[in-house]
Write an enzyme that holds these catalytic residues in place. Structure first.
Site, PDB file in Angstrom:
ATOM      1  CG  HIS A 116     -38.982  13.162 -21.070  1.00  0.00           C
ATOM      2  ND1 HIS A 116     -40.187  13.806 -21.211  1.00  0.00           N
ATOM      3  CD2 HIS A 116     -38.049  13.997 -21.592  1.00  0.00           C
ATOM      4  CE1 HIS A 116     -39.996  14.979 -21.800  1.00  0.00           C
ATOM      5  NE2 HIS A 116     -38.698  15.121 -22.029  1.00  0.00           N
ATOM      6  CB  THR A 122     -33.492  11.499 -21.916  1.00  0.00           C
ATOM      7  OG1 THR A 122     -33.305  12.287 -23.089  1.00  0.00           O
ATOM      8  CG2 THR A 122     -34.028  10.133 -22.310  1.00  0.00           C
TER       9      THR A 122
END
Length: 341
Positions: free
Chosen positions: A43, A40
């Site tokens: 990202h 995450t």
């Protein structure tokens, strides 16, 4: 205090200074010892479409951590200054039907540390005391720092009975590799894991996978024949979010098989529903960790001999964070630890 934050709506993460956080009545303040970089976080670093639609700027990011409590709110019980803790990164409302029924991982109003609110890539983190989890003395800081992704692997792998079962894992990233270790630890027979990244497949082998399959070179069905499988896999753990991997899993499942899905396929993913219906497959979506049964299972497995230490491949001082993100983004790493001491 020093933090790593998303300061600009573009690719990158920046070190900055922010005020020391205040401790609420039901909160604990944690002095961060170590953090780990999550997919995450990558990202957010890359500033992809998901990040652009989700992450407020500026904001301190990160949600995989371990540290020591330095302050407790006046309403807090069960924790004290000096306790070594990690913490659940999903902050739940406590009032919805699922929360009140003990299914907090299914809270509709979940806020993510380092996603929707201030994160753990900082010298100090404030979270509700109910989200903190004490770390036993015989579990290292490095292990505690990756309890978040280890928890994802645990929640996924333990969704179905694995004793004596043949297990297919699609996706040999850190979570998939840890799931392979868990599956073998709890008694699975064959644990086969697929990917196209040889580095990560080698890592999964070190973690205990029975057979690794680079699907760019090998046929999964040929491998099933090689290991004397005749009826298909009993349990599937989908970790990749890759459409082709999921379709391949459906084709290779036994009738009555069960699939736990942590990976997130594209919204327009097409699958052959005949594989699901006529095989009588059960598909379960997985989000986060069960609070806090997953956490107790993690501790119990580590204390009973589960070794996931090979998954940590790189360690950097926090001032070397750029090297950490570059390493994580290379595809040639497992988990990457940042040391805040």
């Amino acid at each position: 205090m020093k933090t790593l934050a998303k300061l600009h709506a573009e690719k990158g993460i920046w070190m900055t200074d922010v005020p020391h956080p205040d401790c609420g009545h039901n909160d604990v303040v944690i002095k961060i010892s170590k953090t780990a970089i999550c997919g995450t976080d990558m990202h957010i670093y890359q500033w992809d479409d998901w990040a652009q639609n989700t992450i407020p700027v500026p904001m301190t990011v990160g949600h995989e951590f371990v540290g020591v409590i330095t302050e407790v709110g006046p309403e807090v019980s069960g924790f004290k200054i000096g306790d070594r803790v990690s913490g659940e990164g999903h902050i739940t409302c406590g009032h919805c039907r699922n929360c009140r029924a003990g299914r907090r991982h299914l809270c509709r109003k979940t806020l993510g540390v380092g996603v929707n609110r201030t994160g753990a890539f900082a010298e100090y983190l404030v979270i509700p005391a109910s989200n903190a989890f004490k770390i036993p003395n015989n579990i290292s800081d490095d292990m505690a720092a990756i309890f978040d992704p280890f928890g994802n692997a645990t929640h996924t792998a333990l969704s179905f009975d694995l004793i004596g079962e043949d297990v297919l894992i699609t996706g040999a990233g850190p979570i998939g590799a840890m799931a392979a270790a868990i599956a073998k630890h709890v008694g699975a027979r064959n644990v086969v894991i697929t990917d196209v990244n040889d580095f990560r497949l080698d890592l999964a082998k070190k973690m205990g996978a029975t057979r690794t399959v680079n699907v760019s070179r090998e046929s999964l069905k040929d491998v099933m024949t090689e290991i004397d499988m005749h009826e298909g896999f009993d349990v599937g753990l989908e970790m990749s979010g890759n459409d082709m991997a999921f379709r391949s899993m459906l084709e290779c499942m036994n009738h009555g098989g069960k699939i736990a899905m942590l990976g997130i396929p594209g919204k327009d993913t097409l699958i052959d529903w005949n594989q699901v219906i006529f095989k009588g497959l059960i598909i379960k979506g997985i989000y986060g960790r069960e609070m806090y049964e997953t956490w107790y299972k993690m501790v119990a497995m580590l204390q009973s001999g589960l070794d996931i230490s090979p998954i940590i491949t790189h360690r950097f001082k926090v001032d070397e964070f750029q090297q950490g993100f570059d390493t994580m983004g290379s595809g040639l790493s497992g988990k990457v630890i940042l040391d805040w001491n």
